[in-house]
Design a protein around this motif. Structure first.
Motif, PDB file in Angstrom:
ATOM      1  N   PHE A 122       0.847  -1.190   0.000  1.00  0.00           N
ATOM      2  CA  PHE A 122       0.000   0.000   0.000  1.00  0.00           C
ATOM      3  C   PHE A 122       0.885   1.243   0.000  1.00  0.00           C
ATOM      4  CE2 PHE A 122      -2.271  -3.548   1.624  1.00  0.00           C
ATOM      5  CZ  PHE A 122      -3.581  -3.391   1.207  1.00  0.00           C
ATOM      6  N   LEU A 123       0.757   2.052  -1.046  1.00  0.00           N
ATOM      7  CA  LEU A 123       1.648   3.188  -1.256  1.00  0.00           C
ATOM      8  C   LEU A 123       0.847   4.468  -1.483  1.00  0.00           C
ATOM      9  CD1 LEU A 123       4.493   4.367  -1.813  1.00  0.00           C
ATOM     10  CD2 LEU A 123       4.269   3.548  -4.166  1.00  0.00           C
ATOM     11  N   GLY A 124       1.136   5.491  -0.677  1.00  0.00           N
ATOM     12  CA  GLY A 124       0.500   6.785  -0.874  1.00  0.00           C
ATOM     13  C   GLY A 124      -0.606   7.060   0.116  1.00  0.00           C
ATOM     14  N   MET A 129      -3.099   6.410   6.156  1.00  0.00           N
ATOM     15  CA  MET A 129      -4.152   5.723   5.422  1.00  0.00           C
ATOM     16  C   MET A 129      -3.662   4.453   4.729  1.00  0.00           C
ATOM     17  SD  MET A 129      -6.959   7.296   6.016  1.00  0.00           S
ATOM     18  CE  MET A 129      -6.266   7.560   7.668  1.00  0.00           C
ATOM     19  N   ALA A 130      -2.446   4.448   4.217  1.00  0.00           N
ATOM     20  CA  ALA A 130      -1.924   3.237   3.569  1.00  0.00           C
ATOM     21  C   ALA A 130      -1.817   2.109   4.586  1.00  0.00           C
ATOM     22  CB  ALA A 130      -0.565   3.515   2.931  1.00  0.00           C
ATOM     23  N   GLU A 131      -1.255   2.412   5.734  1.00  0.00           N
ATOM     24  CA  GLU A 131      -1.138   1.405   6.783  1.00  0.00           C
ATOM     25  C   GLU A 131      -2.510   0.949   7.257  1.00  0.00           C
ATOM     26  OE1 GLU A 131       1.003   0.774  11.162  1.00  0.00           O
ATOM     27  OE2 GLU A 131       0.927   2.767  10.243  1.00  0.00           O
ATOM     28  N   GLY A 132      -3.412   1.930   7.475  1.00  0.00           N
ATOM     29  CA  GLY A 132      -4.744   1.594   7.959  1.00  0.00           C
ATOM     30  C   GLY A 132      -5.535   0.764   6.975  1.00  0.00           C
ATOM     31  N   TYR A 179      -1.029  -1.245  -4.558  1.00  0.00           N
ATOM     32  CA  TYR A 179      -2.053  -0.216  -4.641  1.00  0.00           C
ATOM     33  C   TYR A 179      -1.386   1.139  -4.442  1.00  0.00           C
ATOM     34  CZ  TYR A 179      -5.540  -3.941  -3.862  1.00  0.00           C
ATOM     35  OH  TYR A 179      -6.327  -5.074  -3.948  1.00  0.00           O
ATOM     36  N   VAL A 180      -1.617   2.068  -5.363  1.00  0.00           N
ATOM     37  CA  VAL A 180      -1.003   3.393  -5.284  1.00  0.00           C
ATOM     38  C   VAL A 180      -2.113   4.441  -5.224  1.00  0.00           C
ATOM     39  CG1 VAL A 180       0.647   4.995  -6.316  1.00  0.00           C
ATOM     40  CG2 VAL A 180       0.938   2.526  -6.644  1.00  0.00           C
ATOM     41  N   GLY A 181      -2.194   5.152  -4.101  1.00  0.00           N
ATOM     42  CA  GLY A 181      -3.273   6.111  -3.889  1.00  0.00           C
ATOM     43  C   GLY A 181      -2.782   7.538  -3.810  1.00  0.00           C
ATOM     44  N   PHE A 210      -7.801   4.521  -0.241  1.00  0.00           N
ATOM     45  CA  PHE A 210      -7.346   4.222   1.113  1.00  0.00           C
ATOM     46  C   PHE A 210      -8.212   4.945   2.140  1.00  0.00           C
ATOM     47  CE2 PHE A 210      -2.680   3.678  -0.479  1.00  0.00           C
ATOM     48  CZ  PHE A 210      -3.012   2.475  -1.050  1.00  0.00           C
ATOM     49  N   SER A 211      -8.540   6.189   1.844  1.00  0.00           N
ATOM     50  CA  SER A 211      -9.377   6.972   2.758  1.00  0.00           C
ATOM     51  C   SER A 211     -10.795   6.424   2.813  1.00  0.00           C
ATOM     52  CB  SER A 211      -9.385   8.443   2.337  1.00  0.00           C
ATOM     53  OG  SER A 211      -8.117   9.039   2.555  1.00  0.00           O
TER      54      SER A 211
END
Length: 268
Positions: A122-124, A129-132, A179-181, A210-211
């Motif tokens: 999870f990136l960005g 939010m990426a971690e969550g 996933y890039v957000g 992510f959000s």
């Protein structure tokens, strides 16, 4: 004038149907389930790829900014994330089977990845939010392996050190899915710069998803998404940032798009 069925360049399509085009933009006429199956089977076989999920605003930018067009030819899956694209494709008699939104794909793909014992990075996103998102999706879909997460600081793309750190982290994580957000086109430009770090992984630009997963931003009700009113829900939440994009820029472009596909259909 819009080309209704311009063929794409010859390349490995791995059983996918021929693309259709809107204002020149290529789009894969596949369902969410078909896209997920293609990604999972390819990842399981060690074949990486890149997914772009264009909406109306991206089509507008595609039309006005020629320097962005090449990435669509290089991407492996281009999925229509926006009801106006489906409506226009239907009018020009090149129908798309359904909307395939990045905000929904992050769930369906993560569920399938969990069953296949694949990992996701999870990136960005906004801080945390990426971690969550990784933690929440791993709880929702036991078996999904979180390979890592990273939220780079503002201006990271202009820092050689930050870019090198991202490449090193992604390479060490060896994910199956990334996933890039970061929003369009920043996330797509980043993906092109770092894909070499995980050549067997599938990279997906998923915007604000992510959000959505973490509940920081409320996603529109399903009925609003189904009838193409998701933008209203988003604009109410962030009017200062989104009013100009949706009302001043996208609505006039949507009218132009429908007029163009109607004229193209009449001529053909």
């Amino acid at each position: 004038m819009i080309s209704i069925a311009t063929p794409i360049p010859t390349r490995a399509r791995h059983g996918l149907p021929e693309r259709v085009r809107l204002m020149g933009m290529p789009i894969d006429p596949v369902t969410n389930a078909q896209a997920v199956a293609h990604i999972v089977s390819s990842a399981t076989a060690g074949r990486g790829g890149w997914v772009i999920t264009p909406n109306l605003d991206q089509l507008r930018l595609y039309h006005h900014r020629p320097e962005l067009r090449g990435m669509y030819e290089r991407a492996d899956l281009i999925l229509a994330d926006g009801m106006p694209l489906l409506w226009a494709a239907k009018v020009q008699q090149t129908p798309l089977p359904e909307r395939v939104a990045g905000s929904e794909l992050i769930y369906t793909l993560s569920e399938a990845a969990a069953k296949a014992k694949l990992s996701a990075y999870f990136l960005g996103g906004n801080p945390g939010m990426a971690e969550g998102a990784g933690e929440r999706l791993a709880r929702m879909y036991p078996g999904l392996r979180v390979a890592g997460h990273r939220c780079p600081p503002m201006g990271f793309d202009k820092s050689d050190g930050e870019m090198a750190a991202i490449v090193e982290d992604v390479s060490a994580a060896r994910p199956d899915i990334v996933y890039v957000g970061l929003g369009f086109p920043k996330q797509e430009k980043l993906i092109e710069r770092i894909r070499h770090a995980a050549p067997r992984a599938w990279f997906l630009g998923i915007g604000v998803s992510f959000s959505f997963v973490c509940g920081e931003v409320q996603q529109a009700p399903r009925w609003m998404r189904r009838v193409g009113l998701e933008w209203v829900h988003r604009m109410v939440q962030e009017p200062g940032r989104l009013f100009r994009r949706y009302v001043i820029e996208d609505i006039p472009f949507a009218l132009r798009l429908m007029a163009d596909v109607t004229e193209a259909r009449r001529r053909n």
